[in-house]
Structure formats: C-alpha cells, structure tokens
Design a protein around this motif. Structure first.
Motif, PDB file in Angstrom:
ATOM      1  N   GLY A 276      43.426  32.241  41.369  1.00  0.00           N
ATOM      2  CA  GLY A 276      44.228  32.334  42.587  1.00  0.00           C
ATOM      3  C   GLY A 276      44.442  33.777  43.004  1.00  0.00           C
ATOM      4  N   HIS A 277      44.780  34.630  42.052  1.00  0.00           N
ATOM      5  CA  HIS A 277      45.005  36.033  42.359  1.00  0.00           C
ATOM      6  C   HIS A 277      43.726  36.678  42.880  1.00  0.00           C
ATOM      7  CE1 HIS A 277      45.585  40.345  41.647  1.00  0.00           C
ATOM      8  NE2 HIS A 277      46.875  40.108  41.781  1.00  0.00           N
TER       9      HIS A 277
ATOM     10  N   VAL B  55      42.390  29.065  49.812  1.00  0.00           N
ATOM     11  CA  VAL B  55      43.299  30.210  49.919  1.00  0.00           C
ATOM     12  C   VAL B  55      44.484  29.841  50.812  1.00  0.00           C
ATOM     13  CG1 VAL B  55      43.517  32.616  50.646  1.00  0.00           C
ATOM     14  CG2 VAL B  55      41.427  31.838  49.529  1.00  0.00           C
TER      15      VAL B  55
ATOM     16  N   HIS C 147      51.623  26.912  47.707  1.00  0.00           N
ATOM     17  CA  HIS C 147      51.966  26.675  46.305  1.00  0.00           C
ATOM     18  C   HIS C 147      52.256  27.961  45.524  1.00  0.00           C
ATOM     19  CE1 HIS C 147      50.774  22.612  47.145  1.00  0.00           C
ATOM     20  NE2 HIS C 147      49.524  22.959  47.394  1.00  0.00           N
ATOM     21  N   ARG C 148      51.624  29.071  45.934  1.00  0.00           N
ATOM     22  CA  ARG C 148      51.833  30.337  45.218  1.00  0.00           C
ATOM     23  C   ARG C 148      51.995  31.483  46.218  1.00  0.00           C
ATOM     24  NH1 ARG C 148      47.396  30.992  40.580  1.00  0.00           N
ATOM     25  NH2 ARG C 148      48.887  32.600  39.956  1.00  0.00           N
TER      26      ARG C 148
ATOM     27  N   VAL D 211      43.050  35.570  46.572  1.00  0.00           N
ATOM     28  CA  VAL D 211      43.929  36.236  47.535  1.00  0.00           C
ATOM     29  C   VAL D 211      43.569  37.713  47.657  1.00  0.00           C
ATOM     30  CG1 VAL D 211      46.318  36.874  48.016  1.00  0.00           C
ATOM     31  CG2 VAL D 211      45.790  34.585  47.179  1.00  0.00           C
TER      32      VAL D 211
ATOM     33  N   ARG E 169      45.831  26.901  51.121  1.00  0.00           N
ATOM     34  CA  ARG E 169      46.734  26.046  50.339  1.00  0.00           C
ATOM     35  C   ARG E 169      47.538  26.870  49.336  1.00  0.00           C
ATOM     36  NH1 ARG E 169      42.297  22.354  50.448  1.00  0.00           N
ATOM     37  NH2 ARG E 169      41.640  23.082  48.383  1.00  0.00           N
ATOM     38  N   LEU E 170      46.949  27.955  48.833  1.00  0.00           N
ATOM     39  CA  LEU E 170      47.679  28.807  47.897  1.00  0.00           C
ATOM     40  C   LEU E 170      48.935  29.392  48.526  1.00  0.00           C
ATOM     41  CD1 LEU E 170      44.889  30.815  46.030  1.00  0.00           C
ATOM     42  CD2 LEU E 170      46.553  29.254  45.011  1.00  0.00           C
ATOM     43  N   SER E 171      48.916  29.620  49.843  1.00  0.00           N
ATOM     44  CA  SER E 171      50.091  30.184  50.508  1.00  0.00           C
ATOM     45  C   SER E 171      51.278  29.238  50.437  1.00  0.00           C
ATOM     46  CB  SER E 171      49.774  30.504  51.975  1.00  0.00           C
ATOM     47  OG  SER E 171      49.548  29.322  52.720  1.00  0.00           O
TER      48      SER E 171
END
Length: 291
Positions: free
Chosen positions: A104-105, A13, A19-20, A108, A15-17
């Motif tokens: 991913g959604h 999560v 990339h997304r 988050v 890392r998602l911040s």
C-alpha cells in the motif's frame, strides 16, 4: 469533499484512500520515501527477528528430543533435517518481508503528484471542488448512465478528466491566494499594489472561469436527475396493467376515465423521457474534451 485522483490512477490506490488514508500526503509535501521495517523501526525489527530465531531453534531442539525418544534413529534424523529446512525457509521469509516495502505504501508513493487531498485546498477552492465532485458522482451513478442511455457523451472518460483539471486549477488558486496574503502582509506601498493588483485580477478571472465550469457540471447533473426521475416514473407506469385489472375486478362498472388516464400519462411520459434524455445529452456535450 473527497480526495481527487488523476484519471490514470489505479482503482486499488483510490480504495486505499478510504481504508488507509494515513498513507497519503498533501501535494506540497515531499514524495514519500521507500519504507521498510528496517528503515522505520530497525531496533524493533532486529529484536523481533532475534525472538523468531530463538523460537525456531528452541522448537527444533524440543522436537529433536521428542523424536529421539519415540522414533527410530534414522527417522528422527530425517525428521530433524526436514524441520530445520522448514525453519530456515520460514526465517528467510521473515527476513524478506522485513526488507520489502509495504504494498500500500509503495502504491501511494509511486502515485504521489497524481492525487490531491482536502488539505490541499482552501475554503473557497474546497467549496467549488465539492460541488464538482457531487455533480460528477450524480451523473456516473445515475440509472440513465448505467443503462447506457448517455453513452454518446462518454461520461466515464470525460468527467474524471474534467474533475482532475478543475482540481489542479483550484489547487494552484489556493497556493496563489496564500502567496498573495503572505506578500501583502505588512506595510502597503504603491509599488506592491502595482504588482498585486494585476495578479489579483488574473486570479479573479481564473476563479470565475472555474466557477462557470462547475456551473456547467451542475447543470448537467440536474438534467441527468430529471432524466432519471422520468425513467423511474416510466418504470412505475409498467404496473399500470395491474391497476387496470384491479379496477376491473373490483369496479366493473366504475369510472373508466382512470384507465384512460394511464394511457394518456404513458404517452406523455414517453415524450418527457425523450426530451429529458436529449437535454442531458446536450448538456453533457458542452463538457466534451477537445479532440
């Protein structure tokens, strides 16, 4: 400053911040709802599925005509059945994908409330949080930390918890400052001041307490930087023998004080490194969480 996460938020999560970032929502926004292709764009999803089915059916008919013309009847029949099975499975996969939430959604959404974004803080809070984040990053990325020379401080456990606690308080301070400005807007009265005065003092005390915590983090980072510098200097001294050999080959009767200087510096640096690491440990222990 960067987003700040609770210590138990998975690394994926975090890392998602990077990339997304569009998936993350501010703390004062409602928890994101479950989203699928059907809930976001039902018309487009339905149209895409119709096109997919048309392509599958058309491709199956063309393949059937081709096999009927070039293959024995039995082989063509079994081939048609096999292709139909593949098409049905593929179509089922497309249906399932359109009904399943993006990973991913979902990640988050489930972690909402366990992260704070730059938009969640006002300028004063952002400044303090940025300092705290830089200090924590300095300590965790330091060579003395990676080599385990500060293991007794438990940086990997203490510092993320400290940073999250600081961020939560700074977020609350941001909300209360905005609330005070909203309430104070307009006509000032004695009754209003009687209420806001103690609230402002309480907020000021909280801000000062957080500033002291951030100062402690800064002091710890400074001590760790000093220990890192001493460690790098010690590594540089490991090349001393090569310089001594170089002098012996080029200046066999030259000044020997340089060689003696290497030995003196090595002894002094060892003491400096020991003191630097001890000072870093002492500073780190002031941040230790209560048992």
């Amino acid at each position: 400053m960067e987003p700040v996460f609770a210590p138990d938020v998975p690394e994926g999560v975090r890392r998602l911040s990077e990339h997304r970032p569009e998936l993350f929502v501010p703390a004062d926004a409602p928890r994101p709802k479950r989203q699928t292709s059907w809930s976001v764009a039902p018309g487009n999803t339905f149209g895409t599925l119709l096109v997919w089915i048309a392509v599958c059916v058309g491709g199956w008919i063309l393949a059937l005509i081709f096999m009927a013309g070039f293959l024995p009847t039995a082989v063509a029949a079994w081939g048609a059945v096999a292709l139909a099975g593949v098409a049905v499975l593929a179509t089922g996969g497309v249906f399932v994908k359109s009904a399943v939430e993006d990973r991913g959604h979902k990640a988050v959404r489930l972690q909402h409330g366990k992260y704070l974004l730059p938009a969640d803080f006002d300028e004063d809070a952002s400044r303090l949080l940025g300092r705290a984040q830089r200090a924590v990053k300095t300590v965790l990325e330091a060579t003395v930390t990676r080599r385990g020379l500060l293991d007794d401080v438990k940086n990997e456990l203490v510092l993320p918890e400290q940073l999250w606690d600081i961020a939560q308080v700074l977020r609350e301070q941001t909300v209360l400052r905005a609330r005070q400005r909203e309430v104070a807007r307009g006509m000032a009265t004695a009754e209003l001041e009687a209420v806001l005065g103690p609230q402002r003092r309480a907020l000021a005390l909280s801000v000062e307490a957080i500033r002291r915590k951030v100062d402690l983090l800064d002091r710890y980072a400074d001590r760790v930087r000093s220990a890192d510098a001493a460690l790098r200097a010690e590594a540089a001294l490991e090349d001393g023998d090569r310089y001594i050999e170089l002098l012996a080959r080029t200046e066999p009767v030259g000044d020997t004080s340089v060689v003696q200087g290497f030995a003196d510096e090595a002894a002094a640096l060892k003491d400096t490194l020991t003191r630097s690491i001890d000072a870093a440990r002492d500073a780190g222990r002031t941040l230790a969480l209560p048992e």
